[in-house]
Design a protein around this motif. Structure first.
Motif, PDB file in Angstrom:
ATOM      1  N   SER A   1       0.794  -1.236   0.000  1.00 47.13           N
ATOM      2  CA  SER A   1       0.000   0.000   0.000  1.00 47.13           C
ATOM      3  C   SER A   1       0.831   1.293   0.000  1.00 47.13           C
ATOM      4  CB  SER A   1      -0.936  -0.012   1.216  1.00 47.13           C
ATOM      5  OG  SER A   1      -1.651   1.196   1.265  1.00 47.13           O
ATOM      6  N   GLY A   2       0.888   1.933  -1.163  1.00 46.73           N
ATOM      7  CA  GLY A   2       1.565   3.222  -1.294  1.00 46.73           C
ATOM      8  C   GLY A   2       0.889   4.285  -0.439  1.00 46.73           C
ATOM      9  N   THR A   3      -0.427   4.217  -0.341  1.00 42.64           N
ATOM     10  CA  THR A   3      -1.143   5.224   0.450  1.00 42.64           C
ATOM     11  C   THR A   3      -0.753   5.097   1.918  1.00 42.64           C
ATOM     12  OG1 THR A   3      -2.956   4.976  -1.135  1.00 42.64           O
ATOM     13  CG2 THR A   3      -3.419   6.252   0.841  1.00 42.64           C
ATOM     14  N   THR A   4      -0.673   3.846   2.420  1.00 42.87           N
ATOM     15  CA  THR A   4      -0.248   3.650   3.821  1.00 42.87           C
ATOM     16  C   THR A   4       1.144   4.253   4.030  1.00 42.87           C
ATOM     17  OG1 THR A   4      -1.473   1.557   3.822  1.00 42.87           O
ATOM     18  CG2 THR A   4       0.083   1.887   5.622  1.00 42.87           C
ATOM     19  N   ALA A   5       2.070   3.920   3.137  1.00 42.53           N
ATOM     20  CA  ALA A   5       3.463   4.362   3.317  1.00 42.53           C
ATOM     21  C   ALA A   5       3.575   5.884   3.254  1.00 42.53           C
ATOM     22  CB  ALA A   5       4.352   3.716   2.258  1.00 42.53           C
ATOM     23  N   ARG A   6       2.954   6.499   2.233  1.00 46.14           N
ATOM     24  CA  ARG A   6       3.116   7.966   2.088  1.00 46.14           C
ATOM     25  C   ARG A   6       2.374   8.714   3.198  1.00 46.14           C
ATOM     26  NH1 ARG A   6       2.785   6.459  -3.546  1.00 46.14           N
ATOM     27  NH2 ARG A   6       4.874   6.519  -4.414  1.00 46.14           N
ATOM     28  N   LEU A   7       1.149   8.309   3.484  1.00 48.74           N
ATOM     29  CA  LEU A   7       0.372   9.040   4.494  1.00 48.74           C
ATOM     30  C   LEU A   7       0.996   8.895   5.881  1.00 48.74           C
ATOM     31  CD1 LEU A   7      -1.531   9.518   2.192  1.00 48.74           C
ATOM     32  CD2 LEU A   7      -3.433   8.723   3.580  1.00 48.74           C
ATOM     33  N   LEU A   8       1.477   7.683   6.195  1.00 46.93           N
ATOM     34  CA  LEU A   8       2.080   7.498   7.523  1.00 46.93           C
ATOM     35  C   LEU A   8       3.430   8.201   7.635  1.00 46.93           C
ATOM     36  CD1 LEU A   8       1.141   3.856   8.558  1.00 46.93           C
ATOM     37  CD2 LEU A   8       0.114   6.010   9.283  1.00 46.93           C
ATOM     38  N   THR A   9       4.150   8.321   6.525  1.00 46.22           N
ATOM     39  CA  THR A   9       5.406   9.086   6.577  1.00 46.22           C
ATOM     40  C   THR A   9       5.093  10.533   6.992  1.00 46.22           C
ATOM     41  OG1 THR A   9       6.450   7.688   4.912  1.00 46.22           O
ATOM     42  CG2 THR A   9       7.429   9.845   5.252  1.00 46.22           C
ATOM     43  N   GLY A  10       4.017  11.095   6.434  1.00 50.38           N
ATOM     44  CA  GLY A  10       3.627  12.460   6.806  1.00 50.38           C
ATOM     45  C   GLY A  10       3.190  12.545   8.257  1.00 50.38           C
ATOM     46  N   LEU A  11       2.314  11.621   8.651  1.00 50.63           N
ATOM     47  CA  LEU A  11       1.774  11.643  10.014  1.00 50.63           C
ATOM     48  C   LEU A  11       2.892  11.488  11.050  1.00 50.63           C
ATOM     49  CD1 LEU A  11      -1.079  11.166  11.704  1.00 50.63           C
ATOM     50  CD2 LEU A  11      -0.062   8.910  11.970  1.00 50.63           C
ATOM     51  N   LEU A  12       3.730  10.464  10.861  1.00 49.03           N
ATOM     52  CA  LEU A  12       4.736  10.148  11.884  1.00 49.03           C
ATOM     53  C   LEU A  12       5.851  11.194  11.914  1.00 49.03           C
ATOM     54  CD1 LEU A  12       4.782   6.290  11.360  1.00 49.03           C
ATOM     55  CD2 LEU A  12       3.581   7.580  13.118  1.00 49.03           C
ATOM     56  N   SER A  13       6.168  11.786  10.761  1.00 50.17           N
ATOM     57  CA  SER A  13       7.153  12.874  10.747  1.00 50.17           C
ATOM     58  C   SER A  13       6.619  14.047  11.548  1.00 50.17           C
ATOM     59  CB  SER A  13       7.436  13.349   9.319  1.00 50.17           C
ATOM     60  OG  SER A  13       8.036  12.330   8.582  1.00 50.17           O
ATOM     61  N   GLY A  14       5.328  14.358  11.337  1.00 49.60           N
ATOM     62  CA  GLY A  14       4.727  15.466  12.074  1.00 49.60           C
ATOM     63  C   GLY A  14       4.674  15.173  13.561  1.00 49.60           C
ATOM     64  N   ALA A  15       4.330  13.936  13.908  1.00 52.16           N
ATOM     65  CA  ALA A  15       4.183  13.563  15.323  1.00 52.16           C
ATOM     66  C   ALA A  15       5.536  13.248  15.965  1.00 52.16           C
ATOM     67  CB  ALA A  15       3.272  12.342  15.430  1.00 52.16           C
ATOM     68  N   CYS A  16       6.620  13.271  15.164  1.00 48.87           N
ATOM     69  CA  CYS A  16       7.966  12.915  15.647  1.00 48.87           C
ATOM     70  C   CYS A  16       7.959  11.542  16.300  1.00 48.87           C
ATOM     71  CB  CYS A  16       8.499  13.961  16.622  1.00 48.87           C
ATOM     72  SG  CYS A  16       8.757  15.551  15.844  1.00 48.87           S
ATOM     73  N   PHE A  17       7.317  10.602  15.671  1.00 50.52           N
ATOM     74  CA  PHE A  17       7.159   9.247  16.214  1.00 50.52           C
ATOM     75  C   PHE A  17       8.206   8.338  15.572  1.00 50.52           C
ATOM     76  CE2 PHE A  17       5.529   5.075  16.788  1.00 50.52           C
ATOM     77  CZ  PHE A  17       4.675   5.107  17.879  1.00 50.52           C
ATOM     78  N   PRO A  18       9.182   7.832  16.348  1.00 50.98           N
ATOM     79  CA  PRO A  18      10.268   7.048  15.736  1.00 50.98           C
ATOM     80  C   PRO A  18       9.751   5.757  15.106  1.00 50.98           C
ATOM     81  CG  PRO A  18      10.775   7.612  18.020  1.00 50.98           C
ATOM     82  CD  PRO A  18       9.332   7.944  17.806  1.00 50.98           C
ATOM     83  N   ALA A  19      10.022   5.583  13.820  1.00 46.96           N
ATOM     84  CA  ALA A  19       9.490   4.412  13.111  1.00 46.96           C
ATOM     85  C   ALA A  19      10.335   4.116  11.881  1.00 46.96           C
ATOM     86  CB  ALA A  19       8.043   4.668  12.687  1.00 46.96           C
ATOM     87  N   ARG A  20      10.233   2.858  11.429  1.00 46.90           N
ATOM     88  CA  ARG A  20      10.816   2.462  10.138  1.00 46.90           C
ATOM     89  C   ARG A  20       9.672   1.884   9.312  1.00 46.90           C
ATOM     90  NH1 ARG A  20      15.967  -1.010   8.159  1.00 46.90           N
ATOM     91  NH2 ARG A  20      16.784   1.106   8.128  1.00 46.90           N
ATOM     92  N   LEU A  21       9.488   2.395   8.095  1.00 39.98           N
ATOM     93  CA  LEU A  21       8.425   1.895   7.213  1.00 39.98           C
ATOM     94  C   LEU A  21       9.026   1.005   6.137  1.00 39.98           C
ATOM     95  CD1 LEU A  21       7.161   4.526   8.514  1.00 39.98           C
ATOM     96  CD2 LEU A  21       5.722   4.608   6.522  1.00 39.98           C
ATOM     97  N   THR A  22       8.427  -0.160   5.938  1.00 40.93           N
ATOM     98  CA  THR A  22       8.879  -1.065   4.875  1.00 40.93           C
ATOM     99  C   THR A  22       7.653  -1.516   4.075  1.00 40.93           C
ATOM    100  OG1 THR A  22       8.586  -3.054   6.192  1.00 40.93           O
ATOM    101  CG2 THR A  22      10.728  -1.979   6.360  1.00 40.93           C
ATOM    102  N   GLY A  23       7.900  -2.332   3.044  1.00 40.32           N
ATOM    103  CA  GLY A  23       6.777  -2.823   2.245  1.00 40.32           C
ATOM    104  C   GLY A  23       7.172  -4.067   1.476  1.00 40.32           C
TER     105      GLY A  23
END
Ligand code: S3P
Length: 432
Positions: free
Chosen positions: A96-118
């Motif tokens: 899911s490209g939508t999951t990856a792109r939208l969560l990159t925006g959300l988590l960057s804004g929230a400063c939530f440490p994460a690694r996204l893969t697919g």
């Protein structure tokens, strides 16, 4: 799983399609940052939306089913403050490209440490379109040379103005999501209009958001750090799923189908205008208008003629182009699609996939860098079609398969689950 489809059949009946996928992703994510409990009816059952749900659960948002609705216990925008310091979580976005792109925006804004893969398809899709602008506004976010994995850690974000260089609702939304966490006013501008579900949902949630329409495109003005009211909505049927039945009914003789409660938002339903321009017999009955327009669509077999689409129309039909290509195989004259090079970076290279599919059925198509030209009204022959793991290509192939004499094989057809689990059962139920 391979799927065998026996042609020549008509399409008859009355069906509902699953809840809209784009709206569902946004409902799950925005429900997660709302201040309180959201109730969502008709959430998409797609694998893509499951990827978003699983990721949101992993960042600590309770999401569960109750009385046939999806319940989301929102954390609140400010609730993310306490979550900044823990070890990074790994979020698998599957296809899911939508999951990856939208969560990159959300988590960057929230400063939530994460690694996204697919999965292997998503790992090849461009992430710089969100990583670069987020980096410019102070997010600490890196990609693997423009691709996943993307790593996010604590940054210091400042209010921003950004003009989105590609027509992409995913990029627009990623930036709006980041802006929700930034004190002050940010402005996101798009020069070609794209789907506006994020903006509509934020208005519904009492977000501090304004749309300013421009001669070309629009600006979205957002003031962040405001708590959002939880959602209580029913999601309309997905027009991007309905389109496969619409196209099948248009091109199969003696067909008539009604699709109920489908999303009719102008930024998504433009394919209906394109089909009407081709001579399609399509009647729409509007049944609601807020927060998203929805209604019933009645479609009858039609003698289609070719058309040309391009420019500002493309973002409005981007996910419907595979179905349009299949219908174009039965239209009189040429159908020209231009300005659609974005199709090359979807779940597969969809321009190449469409060319291979049409040629596989014995049709005539010319590949262009940014689209294709299909010369219709040839008689397609049964084929063995490789879906390339791309759900929309698998479903597009079924439109042609229903209309050729003989048996077609669609290889790796289970990928339809990415947007429409049970698609072939529904198709079977209306094929006579
Ligand atoms: C989507 C936006 C579109 C679309 C995708 C879903 C969304 O992608 O193709 O299937 O939900 O925002 P782009 O934003 O890359 O154009």
């Amino acid at each position: 799983m391979d799927k065998f489809i026996e042609g020549k059949r008509s399409i008859k009946g009355c069906i509902d399609v699953p809840g809209d996928k784009s709206i569902s992703h946004r409902a799950v994510i925005l429900g997660g940052i709302a201040h309180g409990i959201s109730n969502i009816a008709g959430l998409s059952t797609s694998q893509d939306v499951k990827s978003t749900i699983e990721a949101m659960r992993k960042i600590g948002i309770p999401i569960y089913e109750k009385y046939g609705k999806t319940v989301i216990e929102g954390n609140g925008v400010t609730g993310f403050e306490q979550k900044k310091k823990h070890a990074p979580v790994e979020l698998y976005c599957r296809n899911s490209g939508t999951t990856a792109r939208l969560l990159t925006g959300l988590l960057s804004g929230a400063c939530f440490p994460a690694r996204l893969t697919g999965d292997s398809s998503l790992m090849k899709r461009p992430m710089n379109r969100v990583v670069e602008p987020l980096g410019e506004i102070g997010a600490r976010v890196t990609s693997n040379d423009g691709y996943l994995p993307v790593d996010i850690s604590e940054g210091t974000l400042v209010p921003f103005e950004y003009r989105v260089p590609v027509a992409s609702a995913q990029v627009k939304t990623a930036l709006i999501f980041a802006a929700l966490f930034i004190g002050g006013t940010s402005i996101v501008t798009e020069s070609k209009e794209t789907r506006d579900h994020t903006e509509r949902m934020l208005v519904l949630m009492d977000g501090d958001i304004k749309n300013k329409h421009l001669i070309q495109g629009k600006s979205i003005i957002i003031s962040g750090r405001k708590e959002l009211t939880p959602l209580d909505i029913t999601i309309p049927g997905d027009i991007s799923s309905a389109v496969f039945f619409i196209a099948s009914a248009l091109v199969s003789p003696s067909s008539e189908i009604i699709l109920q409660n489908v999303l009719l938002n102008r930024t998504r339903a433009h394919i209906l205008e394109v089909f009407k321009r081709m001579g399609g017999d399509i009647k729409v009955e509007l049944r609601g208008d807020f927060p998203e327009p929805l209604g019933n669509i009645r479609v009858k077999s039609s003698c289609l003629k070719g058309t040309t689409v391009g420019g500002v129309e493309i973002p409005l039909i981007i996910d419907e182009i595979p179905a349009l290509a299949s219908a174009a195989c039965f239209a009189k004259g040429d159908t020209v699609v231009r300005g659609a090079s974005e199709l090359r970076v979807k779940e597969s290279n969809r321009i190449k996939g469409i060319v291979d599919m049409v040629r596989g059925f014995g049709g005539k198509i010319e590949e262009l860098e940014d689209g294709f030209i299909i010369s219709g009204k040839k008689h397609p022959v049964p084929a063995q079609i490789e879906s390339q793991g791309d759900h929309r290509l698998a479903m597009a192939a079924s439109i042609i398969a229903l209309n050729v004499k003989g048996k077609t094989t669609i290889k790796n057809a289970h990928c339809v689950d990415i947007s429409f689990p049970g698609y072939f059962d529904v198709l079977e139920s209306v094929s006579v």
